[in-house]
Design an enzyme around this catalytic site. Structure first.
Site, PDB file in Angstrom:
ATOM      1  N   LYS A  22       0.847  -1.210   0.000  1.00  0.00           N
ATOM      2  CA  LYS A  22       0.000   0.000   0.000  1.00  0.00           C
ATOM      3  C   LYS A  22       0.875   1.249   0.000  1.00  0.00           C
ATOM      4  CE  LYS A  22      -1.684   1.532   4.071  1.00  0.00           C
ATOM      5  NZ  LYS A  22      -1.363   2.924   4.391  1.00  0.00           N
ATOM      6  N   CYS A 116      -4.556  12.267  13.008  1.00  0.00           N
ATOM      7  CA  CYS A 116      -5.304  11.008  13.149  1.00  0.00           C
ATOM      8  C   CYS A 116      -4.973  10.472  14.540  1.00  0.00           C
ATOM      9  CB  CYS A 116      -4.922  10.030  12.053  1.00  0.00           C
ATOM     10  SG  CYS A 116      -3.238   9.474  12.184  1.00  0.00           S
ATOM     11  N   ARG A 121       0.492  14.558  13.102  1.00  0.00           N
ATOM     12  CA  ARG A 121       0.879  14.373  11.687  1.00  0.00           C
ATOM     13  C   ARG A 121       1.165  15.709  10.979  1.00  0.00           C
ATOM     14  NH1 ARG A 121      -0.822   9.090  10.357  1.00  0.00           N
ATOM     15  NH2 ARG A 121       0.826   9.136   8.798  1.00  0.00           N
ATOM     16  N   ASP A 307       4.824   0.673  12.173  1.00  0.00           N
ATOM     17  CA  ASP A 307       3.597   0.059  11.656  1.00  0.00           C
ATOM     18  C   ASP A 307       3.421  -1.389  12.107  1.00  0.00           C
ATOM     19  OD1 ASP A 307       3.490   1.765   8.418  1.00  0.00           O
ATOM     20  OD2 ASP A 307       3.081   2.414  10.465  1.00  0.00           O
ATOM     21  N   ARG A 399      -8.654  -0.387   4.918  1.00  0.00           N
ATOM     22  CA  ARG A 399      -7.771   0.595   4.268  1.00  0.00           C
ATOM     23  C   ARG A 399      -6.463  -0.048   3.818  1.00  0.00           C
ATOM     24  NH1 ARG A 399      -6.953   6.084   7.309  1.00  0.00           N
ATOM     25  NH2 ARG A 399      -5.620   6.163   5.500  1.00  0.00           N
TER      26      ARG A 399
HETATM   27  C1  EPZ Z   1       4.276   6.950   6.291  1.00  0.00           C
HETATM   28  O1  EPZ Z   1       3.533   8.028   6.825  1.00  0.00           O
HETATM   29  C2  EPZ Z   1       3.330   5.761   6.252  1.00  0.00           C
HETATM   30  N1  EPZ Z   1       2.173   6.075   5.421  1.00  0.00           N
HETATM   31  C3  EPZ Z   1       2.856   5.414   7.659  1.00  0.00           C
HETATM   32  O2  EPZ Z   1       2.081   4.210   7.556  1.00  0.00           O
HETATM   33  C4  EPZ Z   1       4.074   5.106   8.524  1.00  0.00           C
HETATM   34  O3  EPZ Z   1       3.640   4.859   9.854  1.00  0.00           O
HETATM   35  C5  EPZ Z   1       5.028   6.307   8.499  1.00  0.00           C
HETATM   36  O4  EPZ Z   1       5.393   6.620   7.141  1.00  0.00           O
HETATM   37  C6  EPZ Z   1       6.315   6.028   9.266  1.00  0.00           C
HETATM   38  O5  EPZ Z   1       6.942   4.906   8.745  1.00  0.00           O
HETATM   39  C7  EPZ Z   1       2.303   6.028   4.068  1.00  0.00           C
HETATM   40  O6  EPZ Z   1       3.354   5.766   3.536  1.00  0.00           O
HETATM   41  C8  EPZ Z   1       1.055   6.314   3.284  1.00  0.00           C
HETATM   42  P1  EPZ Z   1       6.398  10.203   8.365  1.00  0.00           P
HETATM   43  P2  EPZ Z   1       4.175   9.508   6.819  1.00  0.00           P
HETATM   44  O7  EPZ Z   1       6.320  11.526   7.688  1.00  0.00           O
HETATM   45  O8  EPZ Z   1       5.083   9.686   5.676  1.00  0.00           O
HETATM   46  C9  EPZ Z   1       6.901  13.366  11.801  1.00  0.00           C
HETATM   47  C10 EPZ Z   1       0.202   2.850   7.763  1.00  0.00           C
HETATM   48  O9  EPZ Z   1      -0.235   2.292   8.776  1.00  0.00           O
HETATM   49  N2  EPZ Z   1       6.772  14.372  10.743  1.00  0.00           N
HETATM   50  O10 EPZ Z   1       7.505   9.290   8.017  1.00  0.00           O
HETATM   51  O11 EPZ Z   1       3.056  10.473   7.005  1.00  0.00           O
HETATM   52  C11 EPZ Z   1       5.635  12.560  12.018  1.00  0.00           C
HETATM   53  O12 EPZ Z   1       4.740  13.238  12.893  1.00  0.00           O
HETATM   54  C12 EPZ Z   1       0.682   4.280   7.855  1.00  0.00           C
HETATM   55  O13 EPZ Z   1       0.333   2.313   6.646  1.00  0.00           O
HETATM   56  C13 EPZ Z   1       7.031  15.705  11.038  1.00  0.00           C
HETATM   57  O14 EPZ Z   1       7.355  16.037  12.173  1.00  0.00           O
HETATM   58  O15 EPZ Z   1       5.024   9.468   8.170  1.00  0.00           O
HETATM   59  C14 EPZ Z   1       6.175  11.288  12.628  1.00  0.00           C
HETATM   60  O16 EPZ Z   1       6.407  11.501  14.010  1.00  0.00           O
HETATM   61  C15 EPZ Z   1       0.416   4.884   9.229  1.00  0.00           C
HETATM   62  N3  EPZ Z   1       6.914  16.639  10.054  1.00  0.00           N
HETATM   63  C16 EPZ Z   1       7.518  11.096  11.916  1.00  0.00           C
HETATM   64  O17 EPZ Z   1       7.860  12.382  11.384  1.00  0.00           O
HETATM   65  C17 EPZ Z   1       6.557  16.290   8.767  1.00  0.00           C
HETATM   66  O18 EPZ Z   1       6.485  17.190   7.897  1.00  0.00           O
HETATM   67  C18 EPZ Z   1       7.467  10.101  10.773  1.00  0.00           C
HETATM   68  O19 EPZ Z   1       6.375  10.447   9.959  1.00  0.00           O
HETATM   69  C19 EPZ Z   1       6.299  14.929   8.475  1.00  0.00           C
HETATM   70  C20 EPZ Z   1       6.424  13.993   9.477  1.00  0.00           C
END
Ligand code: EPZ
Length: 420
Positions: A22, A116, A121, A307, A399
């Site tokens: 996904k 969420c 996020r 995850d 999802r």
């Molecule tokens: C991706 O989300 C995945 N979703 C998430 O999977 C996964 O948990 C996550 O990466 C971490 O591996 C998809 O790929 C669609 P991040 P993403 O930006 O990219 C912080 C699932 O269950 N952050 O890597 O949104 C954030 O708050 C989903 O399949 C900032 O601070 O996650 C988090 O603490 C859930 N500023 C950390 O970084 C930003 O601009 C990692 O988030 C962006 C993120």
């Protein structure tokens, strides 16, 4: 709305084929916005989230056909630059259309994704990286409006307080592909899904070095052509089935997976005493004995994936002894604890950790799904527990897990769907 009813207790047996990823599919579908030529993408999982992304591509002006597990994207005219709140708010992954729209149209209006249950996020790293490439942003009524005269290559540092960001790396890498000159992204996400996106962009003619590492170098090109591509297997689905086998003391063979994408999980489960056999494309899990309580801390890839944290928590909840689960990526990702405690678990939250006093047996109960991976953790708990479990709000599950009930029934699980 439906609920899932599970009669728990028996071990499972057999083979399960892992679906396409996904989290690789979503940014790759977004990348098709960057070319007017047709793209064919195979091994796309049929999920609520992939359908949402397809709806979004159609709303942006693309023609999309989805037959079986193959998606064909083509253009029928000019693109629209507005990504609507209705779609983006149901799936935060939609935010990764921002980079492609800026690259292709030089402007974009994308709804800011909501938070969420797993965290607030933010998207500050996405915007910081795109600004480094020459984009300017304004905010109005929950939308971010971006525009640029032309994107120009630059240095971009994407490290945040919680490590690298998967979708910020995706957004910035996609924008850099059509920017003038060289971009170096430091503290880039190394997830296999980011590597798969780089592979797809290179199949479209992009020039990218360092994919899958924390330093990605992109040399901008003028145009991208269409591509044919196959999505890699879903490492989180694979890890979920491995943890299911361990929790239900089953003998399950996974096929169609990349074993090297879940080494952090395998390493921790071997520490707990689980035995594995593997070869190219398959992994056999045989769990006949009690495991040892084992603690984990989640980190960006190649660390233990956030995850799989909820699913691992379920396993430790039913492993006698004390284990500590710490989530350094999403410190609030513990909605599953209250539901597991309703099933007899003894878990206490302490900041970004869960302190688990493992017990021998969980008991079936009505529980509530809250997010995709917490729902998977409850399915594992229901299959391992004594008695009947009802899981409500299972749209969360739909999802991210393709044909989950069918796959489980094929393994001998007593699981069926009922109207709420
Ligand atoms: C991706 O989300 C995945 N979703 C998430 O999977 C996964 O948990 C996550 O990466 C971490 O591996 C998809 O790929 C669609 P991040 P993403 O930006 O990219 C912080 C699932 O269950 N952050 O890597 O949104 C954030 O708050 C989903 O399949 C900032 O601070 O996650 C988090 O603490 C859930 N500023 C950390 O970084 C930003 O601009 C990692 O988030 C962006 C993120």
């Amino acid at each position: 709305m439906d609920k899932l009813v599970i009669e728990g207790g028996g071990p499972l047996l057999g083979e399960v084929r892992i679906s396409g990823s996904k989290n690789a599919t979503l940014p790759i579908l977004a990348a098709t916005l960057m070319t007017d030529e047709p793209c064919t993408i195979r091994n796309v999982p049929r999920l609520r989230d992939t359908m949402t992304m397809i709806k979004l591509l159609k709303s942006l002006g693309k023609t999309v056909e989805f037959n079986e597990n193959e998606v064909r994207v083509s253009s029928k005219g000019s693109l629209n630059y507005l990504a609507d709140y209705k779609l983006v708010s149901t799936m935060r992954g939609s935010f990764c259309v921002l980079g492609p729209l800026l690259a292709k149209l030089k402007r974009a209006k994308v709804s800011l994704p909501g938070g969420c249950v797993i965290g607030i996020r933010p998207v500050d790293l996405h915007l910081k990286g795109l600004k480094n490439l020459g984009a300017k942003f304004e905010f109005e009524a929950g939308y971010v409006m971006g525009k640029t005269n032309s994107l120009k290559g630059n240095y971009v540092y994407l490290g945040g307080d919680f490590g690298s960001s998967v979708l910020a790396t995706a957004n910035v890498m996609m924008a850099a592909v059509l920017a003038r000159g060289e971009t170096i992204i430091d503290s880039a996400a190394c997830e296999p899904e980011v590597e798969a996106l780089a592979d797809f962009l290179m199949a479209m003619g992009a020039k990218i070095k360092g994919k899958g590492t924390s330093r990605i170098t992109v040399n901008g090109v003028k145009k991208l052509h269409g591509a044919n591509f196959s999505i890699c297997s879903d490492r989180i689905e694979a890890g979920t089935f491995v943890l299911l086998a361990a929790a239900t003391k089953s003998n399950i063979t996974l096929t169609g997976l990349d074993y090297t994408h879940i080494l952090a999980l395998i390493d921790k489960l071997q520490e707990a005493g689980l035995k594995f056999q593997h070869a190219d494309g398959w992994l056999k899990v045989k769990c006949q004995r009690n495991l040892k309580p084992t603690s984990i801390t989640t980190y960006p890839y190649p660390g233990f994936p956030t995850d799989l944290q909820a699913q691992f928590t379920t396993l430790m909840a039913m492993t006698p002894g004390v284990s500590i689960i710490t989530d350094k990526v999403f410190p609030d990702r513990f909605m599953h604890i209250a539901e597991l405690n309703r099933m007899g678990a003894n878990i206490r939250r302490d900041g970004n950790s869960a302190i688990i006093q493992g017990i021998k047996t969980l008991y079936g109960a009505p529980v509530m799904a809250s997010d995709l991976r917490a729902s998977a953790a409850l399915v594992i708990a229901g299959l391992a527990a004594k008695g009947k479990t009802e899981i409500h709000r299972i749209y969360h599950l739909e999802r991210g897990y393709e044909n989950l009930e069918e796959k489980l029934v094929k393994l001998g699980a007593k699981i069926y769907r009922e109207k709420e």
